[in-house]
Motif scaffolding. Structure first.
Motif, short mmCIF file in Angstrom:
data_model
loop_
_atom_site.label_atom_id
_atom_site.label_comp_id
_atom_site.label_asym_id
_atom_site.label_seq_id
_atom_site.Cartn_x
_atom_site.Cartn_y
_atom_site.Cartn_z
N SER A 62 0.82 -1.22 0.00
CA SER A 62 0.00 0.00 0.00
C SER A 62 0.85 1.27 0.00
O SER A 62 0.90 2.01 0.97
N GLY A 63 1.51 1.50 -1.12
CA GLY A 63 2.38 2.66 -1.25
C GLY A 63 1.66 3.99 -1.10
O GLY A 63 2.16 4.91 -0.45
N SER A 64 0.49 4.13 -1.70
CA SER A 64 -0.26 5.39 -1.60
C SER A 64 -0.66 5.67 -0.16
O SER A 64 -0.65 6.81 0.29
N LEU A 65 -0.99 4.61 0.57
CA LEU A 65 -1.37 4.76 1.97
C LEU A 65 -0.20 5.27 2.80
O LEU A 65 -0.39 6.03 3.75
N MET A 66 1.01 4.90 2.42
CA MET A 66 2.18 5.40 3.15
C MET A 66 2.31 6.90 3.03
O MET A 66 2.73 7.57 3.97
N ARG A 67 1.97 7.42 1.86
CA ARG A 67 2.04 8.88 1.67
C ARG A 67 0.88 9.58 2.36
O ARG A 67 1.02 10.67 2.88
N GLN A 68 -0.30 8.92 2.39
CA GLN A 68 -1.49 9.53 2.97
C GLN A 68 -1.54 9.41 4.49
O GLN A 68 -2.03 10.31 5.16
N ALA A 74 3.38 3.40 10.04
CA ALA A 74 4.46 3.17 11.00
C ALA A 74 3.97 2.31 12.16
O ALA A 74 4.69 1.43 12.65
N GLU A 75 2.73 2.53 12.60
CA GLU A 75 2.17 1.71 13.67
C GLU A 75 2.00 0.26 13.20
O GLU A 75 2.26 -0.67 13.96
#
Length: 135
Positions: A62-68, A74-75
């Protein structure tokens, strides 16, 4: 029920799951991951293992979720790291997990983190340490 393929961004599927199954609450999603892990570890539930693997693989893609939502991701990495500390040493050599998804999933997570942030040192170092532990 989950597409665990690591080649496609799973962010939209995670957003859908959050809306439909977890009332938009990220903590409930993390709780589902934890419950699946505990059920597998304590009761040897293969169904729980498959659910856990599906969610972990989906989040790792989920790359987009990492930015959002970098704090949420991180959790997730912290939860995953704590879980892996409790996995028996022979888990990755066991027949059940012989088609090990975790190494590729964690590699994908590192790639996604690097693409999402130029300075992803916190999440990337946690994930890389897990890859070295697993690999």
């Amino acid at each position: 029920f989950l597409d665990s393929g690591c080649n496609m961004d799973g962010s939209e599927r995670i957003a859908e799951l959050l809306r439909e199954r977890f009332s938009g609450d990220w903590r409930e999603l993390l709780a589902e991951i934890q419950v699946g892990f505990v059920l597998f570890l304590v009761l040897s539930s293969l169904e729980a293992l498959e659910a856990w693997k599906g969610l972990v693989a989906l989040l790792c893609s989920s790359g987009s979720l990492m930015r959002q939502k970098p704090d949420d991701m991180a959790e997730f990495v912290r939860v995953l790291r704590r879980q892996l500390e409790h996995v028996p040493a022979d888990f990755f050599r066991d027949e059940i997990s012989s088609a090990n998804f975790l190494g590729p999933a964690l590699s994908n997570l590192v790639e996604e983190a690097a693409a999402a942030w130029d300075s992803a040192s916190n999440i990337e170092s946690d994930v890389e340490s897990e890859i070295h532990t697993v690999g």
